[in-house]
Design an enzyme around this catalytic site. Structure first.
Site, short mmCIF file in Angstrom:
data_model
loop_
_atom_site.label_atom_id
_atom_site.label_comp_id
_atom_site.label_asym_id
_atom_site.label_seq_id
_atom_site.Cartn_x
_atom_site.Cartn_y
_atom_site.Cartn_z
N GLY A 280 -37.93 44.95 76.24
CA GLY A 280 -37.22 44.43 75.08
C GLY A 280 -37.78 43.13 74.55
N ILE A 283 -43.74 40.98 73.55
CA ILE A 283 -44.92 41.74 73.95
C ILE A 283 -44.52 43.12 74.44
CG2 ILE A 283 -46.88 41.84 75.53
CD1 ILE A 283 -47.23 39.84 73.33
N GLU A 306 -29.37 43.85 78.03
CA GLU A 306 -28.73 45.02 77.44
C GLU A 306 -28.97 45.07 75.93
OE1 GLU A 306 -24.21 46.89 77.07
OE2 GLU A 306 -24.53 44.72 77.14
N LYS A 400 -51.78 29.68 80.75
CA LYS A 400 -51.19 28.58 81.52
C LYS A 400 -51.37 28.76 83.02
CE LYS A 400 -47.86 27.63 77.87
NZ LYS A 400 -48.54 28.53 76.91
N ASN A 438 -50.81 31.84 73.42
CA ASN A 438 -49.54 31.95 72.71
C ASN A 438 -49.59 33.08 71.68
OD1 ASN A 438 -48.04 29.28 73.55
ND2 ASN A 438 -50.17 28.76 73.20
N VAL A 439 -48.46 33.71 71.51
CA VAL A 439 -48.34 34.82 70.58
C VAL A 439 -47.43 34.41 69.43
CG1 VAL A 439 -47.62 37.21 70.30
CG2 VAL A 439 -48.70 36.49 72.43
N LEU A 440 -47.94 34.55 68.21
CA LEU A 440 -47.18 34.13 67.04
C LEU A 440 -45.87 34.89 66.92
CD1 LEU A 440 -49.97 33.87 64.34
CD2 LEU A 440 -48.68 31.99 65.34
#
Length: 600
Positions: A280, A283, A306, A400, A438-440
């Protein structure tokens, strides 16, 4: 010919074919056809009509819409005329019509091509002129002539937009024109070009991540010009992706699309069962979309939230109704539950995306939670994959984990070592870890925080003016994770090409400008580095080197770290209790991850 319009276009085509036959006779006899040759002309008419009608039907020319005629349609028209001419010549020669001028058989298709192609070109010109006279908003296209050409083709026939000029980043293109749209100047003259063309909108056609996009954003904000771009390829598949949209941060920082081994990924997942933990999350959910795209027969989605599982279920049920998807609320810290799910469905591939990733939260008060989820939870997922006979196990790691200065990074580095240790126990399963930055737009990232602060009117808080980070889009990250899972040897750690690092303060400025504000309206304030935070992130530790792979955006990290005793690690974390002493936990973590250097 069920449609009246198609019947009319077919009649017009055949009339032009006959006109071409008459013109060919006329040209053959120097503009004066002798009376004795007129019967030959009339005798050839029915055969010519029949031959060309058959050729047009066979090649599908009459399915074309004249107002959308382009080079592909003209090539098909040329082929059909060649077939019709060949059939006409064969019939005329077989009938042995006396003294029939054979040069007519060569000239007639050439004249027919000119007439039929010209008719379509004239019709399209008239239609476009009529549309162009509408009330479409005037816009200037930003990009080179090549990029602008693609955008202008996409805007053809639009009644909403009217391209009136081009601003090109290439100086040698000034003064030129394409599709009757002139180049009005360079990027530094965007405001003047829009004023000259009476346009309040600029459409950026330059590739994602190009300097031209960022320069256009700066110029557009200062001039009060609305900046738009064309939809990305994935957006064309959605109902809202049918025309220009506002520029987003991904358009400014994005890069060229990832080239995937589509055949290999289809072989790996098509018709198979795939399990995703943390399904959920940002990524995890994108991994689920990509897995569904590659034809998985069954997708097993596991997440502790949930609500996140419910949202994912609603999306996948609508977008991939043919795929069997199963949604479990489960925690990776519960080995029996995770193993039971894996044994029941026997996934061929397991993607482990479940993790705690927020650095400040894991640095104070929640250190043991990072160990229990990121380390022990990873061990449970890896063992479940090995015990159920999965072919591949892919863990999502982070930059990291390299020379970590915080608990979150150290826990992910220890998780990488645990995966490598587990790989030796299950040789039939291919275990890899994938490291990226990092992911936008991911949950907990800086972009949603800045967006919220801008919406409140500021200030936008940045920890340090020199802090930099690597960024990539969620789809790019997920696609490279899939590709890495297909490659290499078990136990390897893959490092993604994150491109050039971005200063966080520049990211904040871009977001402020994208929102239509200036830095005077939305100020930026500096709050100081948080505990465990670095000025810059690394993708490789000091004692590591990388080796290339067949994929240009993936490299393999080679490290000489000693693999830990997994049983000892689990026993210590279990014995640490619900609230272990902070200093004791960090000292133990340093012993497990020697490169971990805590910062206050």
């Amino acid at each position: 010919m069920r449609s009246p319009r198609r019947a009319a276009s077919a009649a017009a085509d055949l009339a032009l074919v006959l006109l071409a036959l008459g013109i060919a006779f006329w040209l053959r006899f120097n503009l004066d056809v002798p009376d004795e040759y007129l019967p030959l002309l009339w005798q050839s008419v029915p055969w010519c009509v029949a031959a060309y009608a058959a050729a047009f039907l066979v090649t599908g020319v009459w399915r074309h819409v004249w107002m959308y005629t382009g080079l592909p349609e003209l090539r098909q028209l040329g082929l059909s005329i060649a077939l019709g001419a060949a059939a006409t010549a064969a019939i005329v020669l077989a009938l042995r019509l006396p003294y029939f001028p054979r040069s007519v058989l060569l000239m007639q298709p050439l004249v027919a091509l000119v007439l039929l192609g010209g008719a379509r070109a004239v019709w399209r010109t008239l239609v476009e002129r009529r549309i162009g006279e509408g009330t479409g908003r005037r816009l200037v296209v930003v990009g080179s002539l090549q990029d602008a050409s693609d955008a202008l083709r996409a805007l053809k026939g639009s009644q909403q937009w009217q391209p009136v000029g081009i601003v090109s980043p290439l100086p040698n293109e000034a003064g030129r024109a394409i599709q009757n749209v002139p180049v009005l100047g360079g990027l530094d003259s965007l405001a003047d070009a829009c004023a000259e063309a009476e346009a309040q909108v600029a459409l950026v056609a330059s590739p994602p991540g190009s300097p031209a996009r960022r320069e256009a954003l700066l110029a557009a904000t200062e001039a009060g010009i609305t900046l738009l771009t064309m939809p990305r390829p994935d957006e064309w598949l959605k109902a809202e992706g049918t025309g220009p949209r506002k520029v987003e941060l991904e358009d400014l920082l994005g890069r060229a699309p990832v080239q995937l081994d589509v055949a290999g990924l289809s072989d790996l997942m098509s018709g198979q069962t795939v399990l995703v933990t943390g399904a959920g999350g940002s990524i995890g959910s994108e991994l689920c979309r990509q897995v569904a795209r590659f034809g998985a027969a069954r997708l097993v989605c596991v997440d502790v939230s949930e609500y996140a599982v419910y949202q994912l279920e609603q999306e996948l049920r609508a977008s991939h109704p043919q795929m069997e998807a199963l949604y479990y609320t489960a925690n990776v810290r519960e080995p029996e539950r995770l193993s039971a799910i894996a044994r029941k469905h026997r996934p061929a591939v397991v993607f482990h995306a479940a993790a705690y990733k927020h650095v400040p939260l894991m640095e104070r008060l929640n250190e043991v939670e990072a160990l229990r989820t990121n380390v022990v939870g990873t061990l449970h997922a890896a063992r479940a994959a090995g015990e159920c006979g999965a072919r591949r196990f892919v863990m999502i790691s982070t930059d990291k984990a390299v020379n970590p200065t915080n608990v979150m990074g150290a826990s992910k580095r220890l998780a990488e070592l645990v995966v490598q240790a587990t790989a030796a126990r299950y040789p039939a399963t291919h275990f890899v870890s994938v490291r990226f930055g990092n992911v936008l737009g991911s949950s907990g990232s800086v972009v949603p925080l800045f967006t919220t602060q801008i919406a409140r009117g500021g200030p936008v808080t940045v920890t340090h003016p020199e802090i930099v980070r690597y960024f990539m889009t969620i789809p790019e990250a997920a696609q490279l994770v899939l590709q890495a899972g297909l490659m290499g040897s078990s136990g390897e750690i893959f490092v993604l090409d994150m491109g050039e690092p971005v200063r966080i303060v520049e990211l904040a400025r871009m977001l402020i400008r994208l929102s239509g504000h200036t830095e005077q309206e939305i100020p930026i304030s500096y709050t100081g580095l948080r505990p465990g935070e670095k000025l810059y992130e690394e993708l490789l530790a000091d004692d590591e080197t990388t080796v290339p792979t067949p994929h240009p955006k993936l490299r393999v990290a080679k490290a000489g770290s000693t693999l830990p005793d997994v049983a000892v690690i689990v026993r210590w974390i279990d014995a640490a209790g619900a609230l272990p002493e902070d200093g004791v936990l960090r000292e133990w973590l340093r012993a497990q991850v020697p490169e971990y250097q805590p910062r206050g």
